[in-house]
Enzyme design. Sequence first.
Site, PDB file in Angstrom:
ATOM      1  N   LYS A  79       1.883 -68.873  19.464  1.00 18.90           N
ATOM      2  CA  LYS A  79       3.050 -68.361  19.732  1.00 18.90           C
ATOM      3  C   LYS A  79       3.856 -69.527  20.665  1.00 18.90           C
ATOM      4  CE  LYS A  79       3.721 -63.826  20.226  1.00 18.90           C
ATOM      5  NZ  LYS A  79       4.080 -62.674  20.881  1.00 18.90           N
ATOM      6  N   GLY A 100       8.643 -63.821  16.425  1.00 19.06           N
ATOM      7  CA  GLY A 100       7.936 -62.727  17.545  1.00 19.06           C
ATOM      8  C   GLY A 100       8.948 -62.363  18.396  1.00 19.06           C
ATOM      9  N   THR A 101       8.661 -61.723  19.274  1.00 16.21           N
ATOM     10  CA  THR A 101       9.643 -60.918  20.213  1.00 16.21           C
ATOM     11  C   THR A 101      10.243 -62.135  21.044  1.00 16.21           C
ATOM     12  OG1 THR A 101       7.988 -59.132  20.292  1.00 16.21           O
ATOM     13  CG2 THR A 101       9.934 -59.067  21.676  1.00 16.21           C
ATOM     14  N   CYS A 102       9.481 -63.074  21.586  1.00 16.12           N
ATOM     15  CA  CYS A 102       9.878 -63.884  22.585  1.00 16.12           C
ATOM     16  C   CYS A 102      10.030 -65.544  22.103  1.00 16.12           C
ATOM     17  CB  CYS A 102       8.797 -63.935  23.624  1.00 16.12           C
ATOM     18  SG  CYS A 102       8.505 -62.467  24.534  1.00 16.12           S
ATOM     19  N   GLY A 103       9.359 -65.680  20.727  1.00 19.83           N
ATOM     20  CA  GLY A 103       9.615 -67.213  20.208  1.00 19.83           C
ATOM     21  C   GLY A 103       9.207 -67.034  18.868  1.00 19.83           C
ATOM     22  N   ASP A 109       5.939 -50.643  21.495  1.00 24.72           N
ATOM     23  CA  ASP A 109       6.397 -51.358  20.201  1.00 24.72           C
ATOM     24  C   ASP A 109       5.613 -51.317  18.666  1.00 24.72           C
ATOM     25  OD1 ASP A 109       8.853 -52.507  18.928  1.00 24.72           O
ATOM     26  OD2 ASP A 109       8.098 -54.651  19.517  1.00 24.72           O
ATOM     27  N   VAL A 138       6.277 -68.399  15.703  1.00 28.68           N
ATOM     28  CA  VAL A 138       4.733 -68.622  15.587  1.00 28.68           C
ATOM     29  C   VAL A 138       4.395 -69.536  14.493  1.00 28.68           C
ATOM     30  CG1 VAL A 138       2.486 -67.366  15.066  1.00 28.68           C
ATOM     31  CG2 VAL A 138       4.411 -66.070  16.216  1.00 28.68           C
ATOM     32  N   GLY A 151       6.394 -67.471  11.413  1.00 24.40           N
ATOM     33  CA  GLY A 151       7.214 -66.238  11.510  1.00 24.40           C
ATOM     34  C   GLY A 151       7.561 -66.209  12.874  1.00 24.40           C
TER      35      GLY A 151
END
Length: 393
Positions: A122, A102-105, A216, A107, A100
């Site tokens: 990640k 995430g916020t920065c990259g 978050d 996974v 999936g």
Amino acid sequence: MRPGSVPCPSPSPSPRSTGSPSPSGSFGIPGSPGSLSMNGPMRRRRDFQLPCSPQAPKPPDGHEIEMKYQEIMKNSGILYLDGAKRPVDINELESLGELGHGTCGHVVKMRHKNTGTDMAVKQMRRTGNKEENKRIIMDMDVVLKSHNCQYIVQCIGTFITSSDVWICMELMSSCLEKLLKRNGGPIPEKILGKVAVATLNALDYLKEAHGVIHRDVKPSNILVDERGRIKLCDFGISGRLVDSKAKTRSAGCAAYMAPERIDPPDPTQPDYDIRADVWSLGISLVELATGVFPYINCKTDFEVLAKVLQEDPPRLPRGQGFSMDFCHFVCQCLTKDYKRRPKYKKLLEHGWIVRYSRLPVNVAQWYARVSERAPLTPTPTPSPLSPHATYLG
């Protein structure tokens, strides 16, 4: 108060909680709404950006970020495998497919070929963007220091190169956002009791041990595995607390944002505290308990933010079998005046939390039953505007 909603009931007397509860199932706007400029429908998996105020502490500059990288790099390439730390070459990891975003990259599920250990990695690019680099540093900093909390996803190790950052995490099975969809309806109260216990303890640990506010909290950032363990993840937009208050207005999801973050008394000096995460937990519990996001009829960012400020807070509906303690707990979390909203310590003493800290609930069995179900087609989403960041599952 909306028709059909439950007024805040009186809480049941509860004994004071002592110690940390046992694990369940053994286990990343200044001014009023009138100042907002938001056009078009809200997209899913979108984080709502809040600009930093002029008087907020300055974010780390490029040199400071690089210094932090260098400090963390001392342990780059050392993974915790089979109960021991060992040097690992990055080529010893093989990809088993993407899990999936995430916020920065993104996974990726990976396996250490020599030991057969599976993990979630990640993967993030190092760029010249200071804000992105700050989020990567924050994410690494929190997970590397939280190895002694059973309610936070554990870090196995990191790889840092001149162009990439990999954070190797224990492999969880899914997140509550995806399990809600797969379940095809509300998640049982007894499961949500364990979810609340785990999330509250994780948030309290972050605050007490590291002076951090998550910022978050939402169903996609609460993970479950096949053993029934429930853990909090994604710390890319977490913030440091100064005198117990957040002094920056970094980012977050509008759908779960507390009123005091949307319209602070003094937009130039944000000073919300951990009770903003309590609100986010309350919204998440309503969504998971009913199967529907509370502000489902909103089509734009402006609409949801305006409803949060102008309407009575969501409540668990009548006639759906929710306990009075659960209804009261949600009421407490969704108190609009944050000065009257309880903090973590008080909520950990709440009768509903004390009960589910002690009550055996087979989360693993529930997860196995839900994970075997084929997703509904079409799947009714909890919210057309809910900007979840997909993690695992």
